[in-house]
Design a protein around this motif. Sequence first.
Motif, short mmCIF file in Angstrom:
data_model
loop_
_atom_site.label_atom_id
_atom_site.label_comp_id
_atom_site.label_asym_id
_atom_site.label_seq_id
_atom_site.Cartn_x
_atom_site.Cartn_y
_atom_site.Cartn_z
N MET A 181 -6.64 5.46 4.27
CA MET A 181 -7.88 5.51 5.05
C MET A 181 -7.71 4.79 6.38
SD MET A 181 -10.79 4.87 2.12
CE MET A 181 -12.03 4.54 3.37
N ALA A 182 -7.07 3.63 6.33
CA ALA A 182 -6.87 2.86 7.57
C ALA A 182 -5.95 3.61 8.53
CB ALA A 182 -6.28 1.49 7.23
N ARG B 87 -5.74 2.49 -5.74
CA ARG B 87 -6.74 1.94 -4.84
C ARG B 87 -6.10 1.39 -3.57
NH1 ARG B 87 -10.87 -2.20 -7.47
NH2 ARG B 87 -11.25 -0.27 -8.65
N SER C 23 -5.05 4.29 -1.41
CA SER C 23 -6.21 4.95 -0.79
C SER C 23 -6.70 4.16 0.41
CB SER C 23 -7.34 5.10 -1.81
OG SER C 23 -6.96 5.96 -2.86
N LEU C 24 -6.80 2.83 0.28
CA LEU C 24 -7.25 1.99 1.39
C LEU C 24 -6.27 2.06 2.56
CD1 LEU C 24 -8.52 -1.16 -0.56
CD2 LEU C 24 -9.91 0.56 0.62
N THR C 25 -4.98 2.06 2.24
CA THR C 25 -3.97 2.15 3.30
C THR C 25 -4.05 3.48 4.02
OG1 THR C 25 -2.51 0.70 2.00
CG2 THR C 25 -1.51 1.96 3.80
N GLY D 74 0.79 -1.23 0.00
CA GLY D 74 0.00 0.00 0.00
C GLY D 74 0.82 1.27 0.00
#
Length: 282
Positions: free
Chosen positions: A91-92, A84, A87-89, A74
Motif C-alpha cells: 500500500m505504501a 499483513r 499488504s502495508l508495504t 515487508g
Amino acid sequence: MPAPRIRRMALFANAVQLVTPSLFTAEEGGFHPPSLDEFFPEALFFEGTIFEINRIMLIRIIMVIVLLVLFWLGTRRMKVIPTRAQSLTEMALDFVRVSIGEELLGKKDAKRFMPILMTMFFLILAFNITGIIPFMNIAASSVVGFPIVLAIVSYVMFIYAGVKKSPGKFFKNSLFPAGVPWPLYILVTPIEFFSTFIMRPVTLALRLLMNMLVGHLLLVLFFAATQFFLFDSDGIFKLFGIGTFAFGFAFTLFEILVAVLQAYVFTLLTAVYIQLALAEEH
C-alpha cells in the motif's frame, strides 16, 4: 509625546513586568524559549573529524536503519495472498508509484524514475516524523544539509530527464519558449533561467527546511511554556499550563500531517519537474 500617554505606557510596562515575572528570562528556573542552537548539537562521536556524529546525524542513521528493516520485513517473503506486513508495504509503495509516479509521468517513465521517487518520499517522511517521536524530538530534516542534498538530486534528475529526452533542444526550449517575439527574449530568457534553474532547487530545499524548523520551535515553545506554568509559576498562572499543553498536543497531531504532506509535496514537485523536462516541446 503627551504626558498622559507616557504615563499609560509606563503603567502598562509595569503591569506586564508584574504579571510575567521571569517569563522570558533563564534566571532561577524561569522560562527558556527555544533557540536555533538546538539545531547545532554537540558532537557525540568522532569530534573534529569528517565523520563527526551529533544527535541529529545519529537520528538520521537510526531512521535509515529502521526504514531498511521495515521494508526488509515487508518484502522478504512475498506471497500471492499477502500477509499483513506485505499488504502495508505494498500500500505504501503503491501510493508513491500510482499517485505520484504514474499519474504524472505515465507507466513507462514512472518505472525509470521510481527508485529515486520512492527513496525521496520515504526518507523525507522518516526524517520528518522524528520531530514528534519521544527521545528524538527533532526532525532530522530540519538542518539545511539534508534538504539541499535532496534538492540537488531533484535538480540533477530534472536536467538528466530533459537532456536525455531532447539532447540538443532542452536548454534552448527552456530558455527560449516558442511563440515569444524575439525582442522579448531579452526579458523572458533571464526570467526563465532564474525561475527554472535557480529557484526550483532553492524553493524545494527552503520549503522543507522551514516547515520542519518552525514546527520544532513551536512544539518546544508550547511544551516549555507548559512546564514553566505548571511547575515554576504560582497561583492562577498554573492554569495557563493547561492551555499551552492543549495547544502543544494539537500541534503535535498537526506536525504528523505536515511531516507526511512535506514528503508528498517534495516528491510530487520532483515528479512535476521531471514531467516538464519530458514534455514534447523539449
